[in-house]
Design a protein around this motif. Structure first.
Motif, PDB file in Angstrom:
ATOM      1  N   LEU A  29       8.123   3.989   2.452  1.00 46.21           N
ATOM      2  CA  LEU A  29       7.289   3.510   1.349  1.00 46.21           C
ATOM      3  C   LEU A  29       5.848   3.285   1.795  1.00 46.21           C
ATOM      4  N   GLY A  30       5.684   2.692   2.977  1.00 48.73           N
ATOM      5  CA  GLY A  30       4.338   2.422   3.469  1.00 48.73           C
ATOM      6  C   GLY A  30       3.540   3.685   3.729  1.00 48.73           C
ATOM      7  N   HIS A  33       2.567   5.297   0.400  1.00 46.35           N
ATOM      8  CA  HIS A  33       1.459   4.544  -0.194  1.00 46.35           C
ATOM      9  C   HIS A  33       0.137   4.883   0.502  1.00 46.35           C
ATOM     10  N   LEU A  36      -0.997   8.501  -0.350  1.00 46.01           N
ATOM     11  CA  LEU A  36      -1.579   8.581  -1.693  1.00 46.01           C
ATOM     12  C   LEU A  36      -2.951   7.908  -1.739  1.00 46.01           C
ATOM     13  N   ASP A  37      -3.069   6.719  -1.136  1.00 47.04           N
ATOM     14  CA  ASP A  37      -4.350   5.994  -1.140  1.00 47.04           C
ATOM     15  C   ASP A  37      -5.461   6.731  -0.396  1.00 47.04           C
ATOM     16  N   HIS A  61       6.795   8.241  -7.621  1.00 47.14           N
ATOM     17  CA  HIS A  61       5.680   7.304  -7.754  1.00 47.14           C
ATOM     18  C   HIS A  61       5.240   7.258  -9.208  1.00 47.14           C
ATOM     19  N   GLY A  64       1.590   2.231  -9.468  1.00 41.01           N
ATOM     20  CA  GLY A  64       1.617   1.590  -8.164  1.00 41.01           C
ATOM     21  C   GLY A  64       3.000   1.423  -7.568  1.00 41.01           C
ATOM     22  N   ARG A  65       4.034   1.866  -8.283  1.00 44.97           N
ATOM     23  CA  ARG A  65       5.402   1.678  -7.803  1.00 44.97           C
ATOM     24  C   ARG A  65       5.916   2.922  -7.095  1.00 44.97           C
ATOM     25  N   LEU A  66       6.679   2.699  -6.030  1.00 43.28           N
ATOM     26  CA  LEU A  66       7.305   3.784  -5.282  1.00 43.28           C
ATOM     27  C   LEU A  66       8.796   3.488  -5.153  1.00 43.28           C
TER      28      LEU A  66
END
Length: 88
Positions: A29-30, A33, A36-37, A61, A64-66
Motif C-alpha cells: 500500500l505504501g 501510494h 501515485l503521488d 485505487h 485516496g483509498r487503496l
C-alpha cells in the motif's frame, strides 16, 4: 523500480533487517501510494499493478483509498506435529 513484467506498473522489493520478503501488505500500500503521488500513471484506470517477489498484485485505487487482495501463498510445506499442538 521499473517492472520486468510488461503487465505491471512498477516493481518493488521488500526487505526487513535480515531478509527479503516476496510480499507484505503495508509496503504494498505504501509503495503504491508513493508511486501515485510521485506522478505514476497506471496502465489501467482505477488499478495499479505492482510486481513483487510473489508475482503481480492488483491494487484498486479510488481517490485516496487503496485496496488489494493478497496474492496466493508462495510457500507450501507441512507443519510438524509439535507446532500443530502448540497452535491448537
Amino acid at each position: 523500480m521499473p517492472p520486468a513484467d510488461s503487465r505491471a506498473d512498477y516493481r518493488v522489493r521488500i526487505f526487513t533487517g535480515s531478509e527479503e520478503f516476496p510480499f507484505a501488505g503495508h509496503p504494498t500500500l505504501g509503495s503504491a501510494h508513493a508511486w501515485l503521488d510521485s506522478g505514476g500513471n497506471p496502465r489501467e484506470e482505477g488499478y495499479v499493478v505492482q510486481e513483487c517477489g510473489a508475482g503481480l498484485v492488483r491494487i484498486k485505487h479510488d481517490g485516496g483509498r487503496l485496496a488489494f487482495a493478497a496474492p496466493p501463498l508462495t510457500r507450501y510445506e507441512p507443519v510438524d506435529a509439535v507446532l500443530k499442538r502448540q497452535l491448537a
